[in-house]
Every structure is written in C-alpha cells, then in structure tokens.
Design a protein around this motif. Structure first.
Motif, mmCIF file in Angstrom:
data_model
loop_
_atom_site.group_PDB
_atom_site.id
_atom_site.type_symbol
_atom_site.label_atom_id
_atom_site.label_comp_id
_atom_site.label_asym_id
_atom_site.label_seq_id
_atom_site.Cartn_x
_atom_site.Cartn_y
_atom_site.Cartn_z
ATOM 1 N N ILE A 241 32.348 26.633 -2.265
ATOM 2 C CA ILE A 241 33.347 27.704 -2.377
ATOM 3 C C ILE A 241 33.147 28.735 -1.267
ATOM 4 O O ILE A 241 34.102 29.225 -0.662
ATOM 5 C CB ILE A 241 33.264 28.376 -3.767
ATOM 6 C CG1 ILE A 241 33.763 27.410 -4.847
ATOM 7 C CG2 ILE A 241 34.093 29.666 -3.802
ATOM 8 C CD1 ILE A 241 33.521 27.883 -6.260
ATOM 9 N N GLY A 242 31.867 29.050 -0.982
ATOM 10 C CA GLY A 242 31.564 30.000 0.099
ATOM 11 C C GLY A 242 32.053 29.497 1.447
ATOM 12 O O GLY A 242 32.642 30.253 2.236
ATOM 13 N N ILE A 243 31.822 28.201 1.726
ATOM 14 C CA ILE A 243 32.285 27.606 2.982
ATOM 15 C C ILE A 243 33.809 27.627 3.058
ATOM 16 O O ILE A 243 34.395 27.958 4.092
ATOM 17 C CB ILE A 243 31.767 26.157 3.115
ATOM 18 C CG1 ILE A 243 30.246 26.155 3.294
ATOM 19 C CG2 ILE A 243 32.434 25.434 4.289
ATOM 20 C CD1 ILE A 243 29.616 24.776 3.240
ATOM 21 N N ALA A 244 34.458 27.294 1.923
ATOM 22 C CA ALA A 244 35.928 27.292 1.880
ATOM 23 C C ALA A 244 36.496 28.688 2.137
ATOM 24 O O ALA A 244 37.469 28.852 2.885
ATOM 25 C CB ALA A 244 36.409 26.771 0.526
ATOM 26 N N LEU A 245 35.875 29.703 1.527
ATOM 27 C CA LEU A 245 36.339 31.087 1.722
ATOM 28 C C LEU A 245 36.163 31.532 3.174
ATOM 29 O O LEU A 245 37.026 32.233 3.728
ATOM 30 C CB LEU A 245 35.586 32.032 0.782
ATOM 31 C CG LEU A 245 35.933 31.914 -0.713
ATOM 32 C CD1 LEU A 245 35.029 32.814 -1.540
ATOM 33 C CD2 LEU A 245 37.403 32.268 -0.962
ATOM 34 N N LEU A 246 35.058 31.123 3.793
ATOM 35 C CA LEU A 246 34.833 31.445 5.206
ATOM 36 C C LEU A 246 35.901 30.804 6.091
ATOM 37 O O LEU A 246 36.392 31.420 7.044
ATOM 38 C CB LEU A 246 33.450 30.969 5.645
ATOM 39 C CG LEU A 246 32.262 31.896 5.365
ATOM 40 C CD1 LEU A 246 30.964 31.217 5.762
ATOM 41 C CD2 LEU A 246 32.410 33.217 6.119
ATOM 42 N N GLN A 247 36.261 29.569 5.760
ATOM 43 C CA GLN A 247 37.287 28.874 6.531
ATOM 44 C C GLN A 247 38.646 29.557 6.378
ATOM 45 O O GLN A 247 39.364 29.749 7.368
ATOM 46 C CB GLN A 247 37.365 27.409 6.092
ATOM 47 C CG GLN A 247 36.156 26.591 6.507
ATOM 48 C CD GLN A 247 36.168 25.191 5.911
ATOM 49 O OE1 GLN A 247 36.624 24.990 4.791
ATOM 50 N NE2 GLN A 247 35.668 24.222 6.644
ATOM 51 N N ILE A 248 39.003 29.903 5.141
ATOM 52 C CA ILE A 248 40.277 30.597 4.895
ATOM 53 C C ILE A 248 40.289 31.949 5.605
ATOM 54 O O ILE A 248 41.296 32.354 6.213
ATOM 55 C CB ILE A 248 40.509 30.774 3.376
ATOM 56 C CG1 ILE A 248 40.706 29.409 2.712
ATOM 57 C CG2 ILE A 248 41.712 31.670 3.106
ATOM 58 C CD1 ILE A 248 40.685 29.450 1.201
ATOM 59 N N PHE A 249 39.148 32.659 5.538
ATOM 60 C CA PHE A 249 39.012 33.958 6.202
ATOM 61 C C PHE A 249 39.204 33.810 7.713
ATOM 62 O O PHE A 249 39.901 34.606 8.354
ATOM 63 C CB PHE A 249 37.631 34.537 5.892
ATOM 64 C CG PHE A 249 37.399 35.912 6.443
ATOM 65 C CD1 PHE A 249 38.189 36.982 6.055
ATOM 66 C CD2 PHE A 249 36.372 36.147 7.349
ATOM 67 C CE1 PHE A 249 37.985 38.263 6.558
ATOM 68 C CE2 PHE A 249 36.149 37.411 7.865
ATOM 69 C CZ PHE A 249 36.954 38.473 7.470
#
Length: 271
Positions: A241-249
């Motif tokens: 989830i952290g990696i996904a949020l970084l990508q979206i950010f």
C-alpha cells in the motif's frame, strides 16, 4: 495602453525541485543496481560470452538487479531531467510509465488472490526448476540456500524434491558423494556450532523419515512461504500500500507540474 496588470502563472518551484530531488536519488539507485548486475555477470564471464545467458536452466538472480535497475534508471532519468528542464514530454512519459507499473502491480495482486492454486503450482514449478540448476550458478545456489535457511525448509514440498538434482538424487547410477543428500541449508542448526558443516546433508535421505527430522528441515518451502505470508500479512500489505501511494503521489505531482508548465507557456502566448 491599459493600466491593468495580470499576474503571470508560475511553475511551482517546490513541486519542481521535489520531483527532481526524489528522482535523482531513484536514478542513482538504478545506476547502482545496474552496476551490481553487470559486475556480477562480469565475474561469471557472461559479458565475455553473451550466449551463456541462455545456458542456465534455472533463474539467474542477476536478472532481478538488471530489470529493477533498468526500470529505476529510466524512471529516474525521465523524472529528473523532465522536472529540471521543464520538459513536458519526459514528465508525461514518467507519469504514464509509473501508471503502467502501478496497473501491472494491481493486476498481479488481483490475479494472485483469485488464482491462488495456480500461483502455488507455478511457485512449485519455479522452485523445482531451480533445484535442477542448483550447481549451475553460484548466485542461484546462494539464493536457494538463503531461502531454505530463512524459512527453515527443504525443497518445494519436502526434502525428496532434491531427487530432481543430478548430484543429490538417490539413483544407483549417481556417482556423486552428495547422492541421497541435501544441501547444507536444509540442515537444522546447532546454536553451539560456530562453523557451518557443509557436509551435514550427506546421505541424510537414505535414513528413515523419523530419523531425518533430527538432521534436516522436513517442511517444504512453498507451505513455509504460505505460513510466513499469513503471519506477516499486515506488514506485507502495508508495504504494498505504501509503494502504491508513493506511485500515485508521483503521478499526481508530475501531472501537476505538467499543468503548471503548459499554463505558463500558454500565458506567454498572450503577453
């Protein structure tokens, strides 16, 4: 001449240099991964004999460094130069590439959840295929040894999977000293021993099952991996989830910067 003054749209320096700083670190990490991969291939003589890439029957861990390093290098370069030079093409490429990676990760996660049994079978096939190539590549050998030691397992579903390897199988035609044995990484560890006994797995599968438990791990790596995943599901999910949020950010920041750059250029046409 009109006395009215219009405030020109400006590119956000905070967003610009944040994207630049983040991606230059990403780019340098990509260079490091590529460097490690190429150095490993150089040490194994692959660079002087490119055809040997296809000779290995199992998985070469160096590929992981090269693929991850290559993706990080491309993304880091596009984001870094795109932000610094205010190049909308590179920034859009960065956003689209990052979006594709995010989509592939999401798709892989959904498919892994839906087709759990198929994934389990593929993992079994992958491990057994690499068991066959255990002695063919030192990096693959180290990876298998690390996996078996970390998860305290042996083979895909048990120690008998090592019959697939020409050095460890129990056939009468096998002349190897390791016949009917397992690698040392399958052996149970004695805390009192400071030096690893690399011959601890010799002839161990010639013993009775009850006796084998005293010397080696009986459980396979596939069920041990499933157990580890269940016990650490919260941590694993949090990481993804952290990696996904970084990508979206990252995608949102890049798109925001593209919008600012295009707005500035548009405003310049009317001044």
């Amino acid at each position: 001449m009109s006395g009215k003054h219009y405030k020109a749209h400006e590119v956000s320096c905070c967003i610009k240099y944040f994207i630049f700083g983040f991606n230059i670190i990403f780019w340098l990490l990509g260079v490091a991964f590529l460097g490690i991969g190429l150095w490993a291939w150089s040490e194994k003589g692959v660079l002087s004999n490119i055809s040997s890439i296809t000779d290995l029957g199992g998985f070469d861990p160096v590929w992981l460094f090269l693929v991850v390093g290559g993706v990080m290098f491309i993304l880091g370069f596009a984001g870094c130069i795109g932000a610094l030079r205010e190049n909308t093409f590179l920034l859009k490429f960065f956003s689209v590439f990052l979006g594709i990676i995010f989509f592939l990760e999401l798709t892989a996660g959904v498919l892994a959840f839906v087709f759990k049994d198929w994934i389990k079978d593929q993992l079994n096939f992958f491990i057994n295929n690499n068991i066959r190539a255990y002695r063919d590549d030192i990096d693959l050998q180290n990876l298998i040894d690390f996996t078996q030691e970390y998860w305290e397992c042996c083979g895909a579903f048990g120690a008998d999977d090592w019959n697939l390897n020409i050095y460890f199988n129990c056939t009468d035609t096998n002349p190897s000293r390791e016949k009917c044995g397992v690698p040392f990484s399958c052996c149970t560890k004695d805390p009192a021993e400071d030096v690893i006994n690399t011959q601890c797995g010799y002839d161990v599968r010639a013993k009775e099952d009850a006796e084998q438990k005293m010397f080696i791990y009986i459980k396979g790596c596939v069920p041990q991996f499933e157990k580890w995943l269940q016990e650490n599901l919260t941590v694993v999910a949090g990481i993804f989830i952290g990696i996904a949020l970084l990508q979206i950010f990252g995608i949102c920041l890049a798109q925001n910067l593209v919008s600012d750059i295009e707005a500035v250029r548009a405003s310049c046409l009317f001044t």
